[in-house]
Design a protein around this motif. Structure first.
Motif, mmCIF file in Angstrom:
data_model
loop_
_atom_site.group_PDB
_atom_site.id
_atom_site.type_symbol
_atom_site.label_atom_id
_atom_site.label_comp_id
_atom_site.label_asym_id
_atom_site.label_seq_id
_atom_site.Cartn_x
_atom_site.Cartn_y
_atom_site.Cartn_z
ATOM 1 N N LYS A 163 2.375 27.733 9.228
ATOM 2 C CA LYS A 163 1.631 26.661 9.890
ATOM 3 C C LYS A 163 0.853 25.836 8.870
ATOM 4 O O LYS A 163 0.748 24.613 9.001
ATOM 5 N N ALA A 164 0.324 26.497 7.846
ATOM 6 C CA ALA A 164 -0.408 25.778 6.802
ATOM 7 C C ALA A 164 0.494 24.739 6.145
ATOM 8 O O ALA A 164 0.081 23.596 5.921
ATOM 9 N N ALA A 165 1.728 25.132 5.829
ATOM 10 C CA ALA A 165 2.663 24.196 5.205
ATOM 11 C C ALA A 165 2.953 23.016 6.128
ATOM 12 O O ALA A 165 3.070 21.867 5.683
ATOM 13 N N GLN A 166 3.055 23.293 7.422
ATOM 14 C CA GLN A 166 3.342 22.227 8.385
ATOM 15 C C GLN A 166 2.172 21.253 8.489
ATOM 16 O O GLN A 166 2.367 20.034 8.530
ATOM 17 N N VAL A 167 0.957 21.787 8.510
ATOM 18 C CA VAL A 167 -0.231 20.921 8.625
ATOM 19 C C VAL A 167 -0.338 19.998 7.419
ATOM 20 O O VAL A 167 -0.581 18.793 7.552
ATOM 21 N N ILE A 168 -0.128 20.552 6.241
ATOM 22 C CA ILE A 168 -0.317 19.755 5.028
ATOM 23 C C ILE A 168 0.839 18.784 4.809
ATOM 24 O O ILE A 168 0.717 17.817 4.057
ATOM 25 N N ALA A 169 1.942 18.983 5.510
ATOM 26 C CA ALA A 169 3.071 18.048 5.421
ATOM 27 C C ALA A 169 3.007 16.946 6.479
ATOM 28 O O ALA A 169 3.904 16.090 6.535
ATOM 29 N N ARG A 170 1.978 16.948 7.302
ATOM 30 C CA ARG A 170 1.909 15.963 8.382
ATOM 31 C C ARG A 170 1.957 14.538 7.851
ATOM 32 O O ARG A 170 1.165 14.148 7.009
ATOM 33 N N LYS A 171 2.867 13.782 8.408
ATOM 34 C CA LYS A 171 3.090 12.417 7.945
ATOM 35 C C LYS A 171 1.866 11.536 8.151
ATOM 36 O O LYS A 171 1.556 10.688 7.304
ATOM 37 N N GLU A 172 1.124 11.764 9.245
ATOM 38 C CA GLU A 172 -0.017 10.893 9.508
ATOM 39 C C GLU A 172 -1.095 11.029 8.440
ATOM 40 O O GLU A 172 -1.787 10.060 8.124
ATOM 41 N N HIS A 173 -1.227 12.238 7.855
ATOM 42 C CA HIS A 173 -2.196 12.414 6.779
ATOM 43 C C HIS A 173 -1.787 11.623 5.543
ATOM 44 O O HIS A 173 -2.606 10.920 4.930
ATOM 45 N N TRP A 174 -0.540 11.755 5.174
ATOM 46 C CA TRP A 174 -0.047 11.084 3.962
ATOM 47 C C TRP A 174 0.009 9.572 4.144
ATOM 48 O O TRP A 174 -0.267 8.814 3.208
ATOM 49 N N ASP A 175 0.334 9.127 5.362
ATOM 50 C CA ASP A 175 0.349 7.683 5.635
ATOM 51 C C ASP A 175 -1.062 7.091 5.560
ATOM 52 O O ASP A 175 -1.261 6.010 4.993
ATOM 53 N N ALA A 176 -2.025 7.808 6.121
ATOM 54 C CA ALA A 176 -3.412 7.323 6.073
ATOM 55 C C ALA A 176 -3.913 7.288 4.639
ATOM 56 O O ALA A 176 -4.625 6.352 4.228
ATOM 57 N N ALA A 177 -3.533 8.297 3.853
ATOM 58 C CA ALA A 177 -3.944 8.340 2.446
ATOM 59 C C ALA A 177 -3.333 7.175 1.678
ATOM 60 O O ALA A 177 -4.014 6.529 0.866
ATOM 61 N N TYR A 178 -2.054 6.890 1.946
ATOM 62 C CA TYR A 178 -1.405 5.805 1.215
ATOM 63 C C TYR A 178 -2.025 4.451 1.571
ATOM 64 O O TYR A 178 -2.231 3.599 0.687
ATOM 65 N N GLU A 179 -2.340 4.256 2.831
ATOM 66 C CA GLU A 179 -2.977 2.989 3.214
ATOM 67 C C GLU A 179 -4.346 2.852 2.541
ATOM 68 O O GLU A 179 -4.746 1.745 2.161
ATOM 69 N N ALA A 180 -5.041 3.960 2.358
ATOM 70 C CA ALA A 180 -6.315 3.910 1.640
ATOM 71 C C ALA A 180 -6.105 3.480 0.190
ATOM 72 O O ALA A 180 -6.922 2.750 -0.379
ATOM 73 N N HIS A 181 -5.010 3.925 -0.424
ATOM 74 C CA HIS A 181 -4.672 3.461 -1.773
ATOM 75 C C HIS A 181 -4.508 1.938 -1.776
ATOM 76 O O HIS A 181 -5.043 1.255 -2.661
ATOM 77 N N GLN A 182 -3.786 1.416 -0.804
ATOM 78 C CA GLN A 182 -3.592 -0.031 -0.741
ATOM 79 C C GLN A 182 -4.924 -0.764 -0.565
ATOM 80 O O GLN A 182 -5.176 -1.783 -1.206
ATOM 81 N N LYS A 183 -5.774 -0.207 0.302
ATOM 82 C CA LYS A 183 -7.064 -0.837 0.563
ATOM 83 C C LYS A 183 -8.011 -0.730 -0.625
ATOM 84 O O LYS A 183 -8.980 -1.499 -0.711
ATOM 85 N N SER A 184 -7.762 0.201 -1.529
ATOM 86 C CA SER A 184 -8.672 0.407 -2.655
ATOM 87 C C SER A 184 -8.486 -0.613 -3.771
ATOM 88 O O SER A 184 -9.345 -0.740 -4.643
ATOM 89 N N VAL A 185 -7.390 -1.335 -3.767
ATOM 90 C CA VAL A 185 -7.112 -2.284 -4.841
ATOM 91 C C VAL A 185 -8.037 -3.497 -4.725
ATOM 92 O O VAL A 185 -8.170 -4.099 -3.662
ATOM 93 N N VAL A 186 -8.688 -3.829 -5.829
ATOM 94 C CA VAL A 186 -9.593 -4.976 -5.877
ATOM 95 C C VAL A 186 -8.949 -6.084 -6.715
ATOM 96 O O VAL A 186 -8.513 -5.830 -7.845
ATOM 97 N N LEU A 187 -8.892 -7.274 -6.155
ATOM 98 C CA LEU A 187 -8.414 -8.443 -6.891
ATOM 99 C C LEU A 187 -9.604 -9.089 -7.589
ATOM 100 O O LEU A 187 -10.484 -9.662 -6.941
ATOM 101 N N LEU A 188 -9.641 -8.968 -8.915
ATOM 102 C CA LEU A 188 -10.760 -9.497 -9.689
ATOM 103 C C LEU A 188 -10.538 -10.937 -10.137
ATOM 104 O O LEU A 188 -11.485 -11.717 -10.241
ATOM 105 N N LYS A 189 -9.308 -11.274 -10.394
ATOM 106 C CA LYS A 189 -9.011 -12.613 -10.945
ATOM 107 C C LYS A 189 -7.640 -13.049 -10.459
ATOM 108 O O LYS A 189 -6.707 -12.235 -10.404
ATOM 109 N N ASN A 190 -7.523 -14.331 -10.129
ATOM 110 C CA ASN A 190 -6.234 -14.859 -9.681
ATOM 111 C C ASN A 190 -6.139 -16.336 -10.038
ATOM 112 O O ASN A 190 -6.035 -17.207 -9.174
#
Length: 763
Positions: A482-509
């Motif tokens: 069950k531990a392996a199943q919980v840590i493989a949950r797609k919703e956790h990894w998807d939420a984490a990846y979206e946080a990566h996208q949101k963390s990017v700061v555009l300083l100059k353009n």
């Protein structure tokens, strides 16, 4: 002993907890099941899950022997049997490491260590720190096996496995983030702060829920996380593990993070994971960045009046108000001679006794407990009884242990020295300082330096209360599958990846070079290069990132026969000399976490730069050494010149683990992105317009060396105890520009790279 996973039996209470046992029986009463912790068939108050954690803890503490309580005072790193190469040194399950090490030395301590079974059964140790990175099912099996051994002991006190954070991406650093890549990997904590600033606090709820579910699934019920420290000196090595320099933001994060991980607003719950908030009363007030893992960093310096309450304490108060289970004091000690007056919560000036915060009664008992209302337990940082006993070096180890516990510490980290603790206890019984005539060290009393039954019981109640509240006494076992199943949950990894996208700061353009749409890239050549302090690592990363970029821009489509059809007329080039776009990924690195540098921690993105050494007092010396934070740093300007000469554009990304000085990068970039241990793929999503940039800076970037210059007496021109956004309040008037700013970096577009700054594609 058999494998715990094959011997565990569960008993489900209809309106109560599930009971898990391996070697002890259960008690059936009133149609309910209770775990018989002693095997005597008596439903003592501490066995009765219907009673409060406080009642159960007090009941059990009264029954435990002094040796059992002493065992619960300590926690240290521990190794799993599955990583032991010599299989003769593991137990029959293959899970427990049984190696005896005569001289086990770490940065924190030197002591003899014993096998796991002896350590649990004979020494009574019940807290272990995991720093290895096993698969979820391996971790659950190990925790189960530890608890089966513990269950066979007299009172079946469960084993608490603890870790530093495991849910952030980035380089694994001993003592900070001990693992990465197994649990759902979010950006670094400064990246989480950047994402929250741009997208809101809802992200914290997802982050906390992910941690709680994943850690609970493997039976790891406590984390040394997170840092409520506010960054005030940019040269502090631990900057990357913070949520940045904004006290208000850190407060708002703690407000949701603590109950989110622990499972509720009233403290820990059986479904929750206990947090240890660190490093009280705020580790950011470093003297010119020196870290207290080494002697030069042993002081907390408060150069501005009441900065402790203004910047450093508020987030800890929020965590306490949200019932954080434990607090970790920092190694450092306050420096009266170099500080302005600091005040407690009642407006009274704090006595700046020069002893480490774990030994400091004014801070632990006075400020933390009596005034801030902390009701949990104090878990010291690692090494206070041995290598980092700042301010009490004159005491022997038994006396240090006694002093820490008597002044309010309930768990001592970085040691399993039950033998010295027993000595401290015996000294209180055998008249060591009275009838035996041993002198009491100056400035202390005999009572302070001996362990009493009262102090041991108080510490035991506090730590037992947490275990009862977490449900560990009723069922410490978890299902590995069950531990392996919980840590493989797609919703956790998807939420984490979206946080990566949101963390990017555009300083100059400049010129709206980003996003790199297909129209802009059509018929163009792209050059990719990665830069690190380690040139060999940079070369390997370059190859990996090139492959990722190629898949993105060429739009490879897999055919039915397994071949690939290439789309578009965009290509990657091996040389920047014919490139239309250059993508540069810049990951500087400075210093070593547990070692002092020859000088101050270097923030300039540079190669082979000559900088001053420091003397034994932390002042600039007359000698020099060379520092490199980025191998090939000069190539950035070279690449930019060549690409721009033929009308091309340069897009650079900097990974911020510290508040880097960007003056050797920004002028060479047409577009500049900031990440914080952010996935490269997420950075590319922003660069190529697949995700609009929304992150905002959680720190202010210093303009250059001039704004963090240290004078001949060791005093920094910008105060060590003040966040970057407020440093201009103390900068010399002659350094300020027409906008009244001196500290923050200003780019060629006129923007200051300061707290909360971040551009968007809309304007």
């Amino acid at each position: 002993m058999t494998m715990a996973k094959t011997s565990v039996h569960y008993y489900k209470n209809t309106n109560g907890p599930t009971i898990g046992v391996t070697v002890k029986p259960v008690i059936e009463k009133d149609g309910l099941y209770f775990r018989d912790l002693t095997g005597d068939g008596i439903l003592s108050p501490y066995k009765d899950w219907r009673k409060s954690p406080e009642e159960r803890a007090r009941s059990l503490a009264e029954e435990l022997s002094a040796d059992e309580k002493i065992g619960m005072l300590f926690v240290n790193s521990w190794k799993m049997g599955i990583y032991q190469e010599d299989k003769s040194k593991v137990d029959e399950s293959g899970l427990l490491n049984e190696e005896i090490v005569e001289k086990d030395e770490s940065i924190f301590n030197v002591e003899k260590t014993y096998g796991t079974t002896y350590t649990l059964k004979e020494m009574g140790i019940r807290h272990l720190i995991l720093r290895q990175n096993p698969r979820p099912e391996e971790l659950a099996e190990w925790v189960n096996q530890l608890n089966q051994v513990a269950e066979a002991s007299e009172h079946a006190v469960p084993v608490m496995v603890i870790s530093n954070s495991r849910n952030e991406n980035g380089e694994m650093v001993f003592g900070m983030n001990d693992a990465a890549g197994v649990f759902a990997a979010w950006p670094g904590t400064m990246g989480i702060a950047a994402a929250v600033k741009g997208s809101g606090l809802g992200l914290i709820d997802d982050f906390a829920s992910c941690i709680r579910e994943e850690w609970d699934s493997v039976g790891m019920k406590k984390g040394y996380m997170y840092m409520a420290d506010v960054v005030t000196d940019p040269r502090w090595q631990r900057t990357y593990g913070t949520f940045g320099e904004d006290p208000d933001l850190v407060c708002r994060i703690m407000e949701r993070l603590v109950p989110g991980i622990q499972g509720g607003s009233d403290g820990v719950t059986p479904e929750g994971v206990a947090v240890t908030i660190k490093h009280f009363p705020g580790g950011g007030a470093r003297e010119n960045g020196f870290d207290p893992h080494y002697a030069q960093g042993q002081w907390n310096v408060y150069q501005t009046e009441n900065s402790l309450q203004k910047y450093h304490i508020p987030a800890f108060q929020t965590a306490i108000d949200k019932k954080a289970s434990s607090i970790m004091p920092y190694y450092a000690k306050p420096c009266k001679d170099k500080s302005r007056p600091q005040y407690d919560r009642k407006g009274r000036q704090i006595e700046m006794e020069p002893v480490g915060f774990a030994f400091n009664q004014a801070f632990i008992q006075g400020l933390l407990r009596e005034q801030m209302g902390f009701e949990g337990y104090v878990n010291s940082d690692s090494g206070i009884s041995n290598k980092m006993a700042w301010g009490v070096e004159m005491l022997d180890i038994p006396s240090r242990i006694a002093l820490a516990v008597n002044n309010g510490v309930d768990i001592i980290s970085g040691s399993l020295d039950v033998f010295s603790a027993r000595e401290a206890y015996e000294r209180g019984k055998n008249g060591y300082y009275t009838t035996m005539g041993h002198p009491v060290p100056d400035g202390f009393t005999a009572e302070q330096l001996t362990l009493s039954d009262e102090a041991l019981t108080r510490a035991a109640i506090r730590t037992l209360r947490e275990k009862f509240a977490l449900g560990m006494f009723d069922n410490p076992y978890r299902c590995p599958d069950k531990a392996a199943q919980v840590i493989a949950r797609k919703e956790h990894w998807d939420a984490a990846y979206e946080a990566h996208q949101k963390s990017v700061v555009l300083l100059k353009n400049a010129g709206n070079v980003l996003p790199l749409t297909k129209e802009k890239l059509s018929g163009k050549r792209i050059y990719v290069e990665c830069f690190r302090a380690d040139g060999e690592a940079a070369a390997k990363e370059t190859e990996a990132v090139r492959e990722t970029v190629e898949k993105l821009v060429r739009g490879n489509v897999e055919m039915a026969d397994g071949s690939a059809r290439e789309g578009g007329d965009i290509c990657l080039t091996q040389t920047y000399l014919d490139a239309d776009y250059a993508l540069l990924f810049i990951s500087p690195s400075s210093g070593e976490y547990f070692n002092a540098t020859k000088g101050y921690l270097e923030l300039d993105i540079c190669e082979d730069k000559e900088v001053a050494d420091v003397d034994g007092e932390g002042r600039p010396a007359d000698t020099f050494h060379r520092e490199t934070t980025l191998c090939g740093a000069g190539r950035i300007r070279e690449i930019s010149g060549a690409v721009r000469k033929r009308g091309g554009k340069v897009i650079a990304h900097i990974n911020f683990t510290l508040a880097w000085e960007v003056g050797n990068v920004e002028p060479s970039a047409d577009a500049l992105l900031a990440g914080f241990d952010t996935y490269t793929e997420a950075v590319l999503d922003v660069a190529f317009g697949r995700y609009a940039p929304s992150g905002k800076m959680p720190i202010t970037l210093p303009k250059d060396d001039s704004v963090i210059r240290v004078d001949s007496t060791g005093v920094c021109i910008s105060p060590n105890d003040v966040p970057g956004y407020d440093k201009d309040l103390y900068m010399p008037q002659e350094m300020k520009d027409g906008n009244g700013k001196a500290y923050a970096y200003r780019d060629s577009q006129g923007n200051y790279y300061e707290l909360d700054f971040g551009l968007s594609y809309e304007g």
